[in-house]
Design a protein around this motif. Structure first.
Motif, short mmCIF file in Angstrom:
data_model
loop_
_atom_site.label_atom_id
_atom_site.label_comp_id
_atom_site.label_asym_id
_atom_site.label_seq_id
_atom_site.Cartn_x
_atom_site.Cartn_y
_atom_site.Cartn_z
N CYS A 26 0.24 7.10 -0.88
CA CYS A 26 1.69 7.26 -0.92
C CYS A 26 2.35 5.96 -1.35
CB CYS A 26 2.21 7.67 0.46
SG CYS A 26 1.58 9.26 1.04
N PHE A 55 3.39 10.34 -4.38
CA PHE A 55 2.03 9.93 -4.03
C PHE A 55 1.08 10.26 -5.16
CE2 PHE A 55 2.85 14.14 -2.27
CZ PHE A 55 1.77 14.89 -2.69
N GLN A 87 -5.67 13.12 3.17
CA GLN A 87 -5.25 11.72 3.13
C GLN A 87 -6.31 10.80 2.53
OE1 GLN A 87 -4.77 9.87 7.07
NE2 GLN A 87 -5.61 11.73 7.98
N ASN A 95 -0.60 5.85 4.77
CA ASN A 95 -0.48 7.31 4.89
C ASN A 95 0.05 7.73 6.25
OD1 ASN A 95 -1.38 7.64 2.31
ND2 ASN A 95 -3.46 8.26 2.86
N LEU A 150 -0.62 16.34 3.69
CA LEU A 150 -0.90 14.91 3.59
C LEU A 150 -2.00 14.48 4.55
CD1 LEU A 150 2.76 13.53 3.28
CD2 LEU A 150 1.10 13.86 1.44
#
Length: 275
Positions: A148, A205, A143, A158, A139
């Protein structure tokens, strides 16, 4: 004076070679051939000429633009392009010809699209068990491509989602019911384990990336779940409708090639061709 068998066979071979050479000369072939007395096989002399008798070969590339430019340059009547959506490949054959005048089908170009780094990373994590560290680093690394969201669909920052993945709390509860009568007794137990995070664990996500160079940006929806059966929790992210997305990418490739070849003689087909 009589001749032995070998002498007779040599005379017959020489006469046969002479007859074959005359026949080949009368045929006016584009590729020169010579008859040699080795079981009377035909041997091409093209390798001894200054150049080839015709253009042939296969060009291979991973770049969509280079593939279309090359195909446009060598487009000819009867040329065809065959697209394989499963492998994300395409092959154009320039001298395929038609039923009336078939070609040798040995002059072609092949396109093999390569997955981008982002799409490869997404496929690697799809459906696999990841520990908290691996999922949090994924993640973090991507990102810029990730959004998400919570169970109600509301977006989560995030940074908050990553902190939630890094710090999970496993809560276990157990309930037992006992019943006793004169002639029987029963007992039942119900145990539940739940993963929680004070930062708000994301339900999933969206991952946006270009799956293959030359294709459009796509958005992939992933469902995030937590497994609590082991010594430490594991997280699994699964792509929703992945097969449908792959089919759409195959159609997109075919449509892009058909559009690029609209002003040429090349026709596009879904499938493959073997000569």
């Amino acid at each position: 004076m009589s001749m032995d068998k070998s002498a007779i066979e040599a005379i017959q071979a020489a006469q046969t070679v002479a007859d074959l050479t005359l026949a080949l000369k009368d045929a006016e072939l584009k590729t020169p051939l010579a008859a040699v007395p080795d079981n009377f096989r035909l041997s091409s002399l093209e390798q001894y000429l200054p150049g080839r008798c015709r253009y042939r070969g296969t060009m291979e590339t991973v770049a969509l633009d280079d593939f279309t430019n090359y195909c446009e340059e060598f487009s000819a009547a009867g040329a065809a392009c065959f697209v394989d959506p499963q492998k994300m490949t395409a092959r154009s054959i320039f001298n395929l010809g038609d039923i009336v005048e078939p070609g040798h089908a040995d002059f072609s170009a092949k396109l093999s699209l390569v997955k981008t780094a982002e799409y490869s990373a997404l496929l690697d994590i799809n459906g696999s068990r990841s520990n908290q560290k691996t999922m949090a680093e994924f993640l973090e690394d991507y990102q810029d491509s990730i959004v998400c969201y919570a169970a109600d669909g509301e977006a989560i920052p995030n940074s908050k989602a990553i902190a939630a993945v890094r710090r999970l709390t496993i809560e276990a509860s157990r309930r037992e019911d006992h019943e006793s009568q004169d002639f029987k007794a029963s007992r039942s137990a119900l145990e539940s384990i739940e993963a929680r995070s004070e930062h708000g664990l994301p339900a999933g996500f969206r991952f946006e990336c270009t799956p293959y160079n030359g294709l459009n940006i796509r958005s992939f929806e992933l469902r995030l779940s937590v497994l609590t059966g082991g010594d430490a929790p594991s997280l699994i992210a699964r792509i929703k409708r992945l097969e449908a997305q792959q089919e759409e990418m195959g159609r997109e490739l075919q449509e892009k090639l058909a559009s690029a070849f609209s002003g040429t003689d090349i026709k596009t087909y879904i499938g493959s061709f073997a000569a």
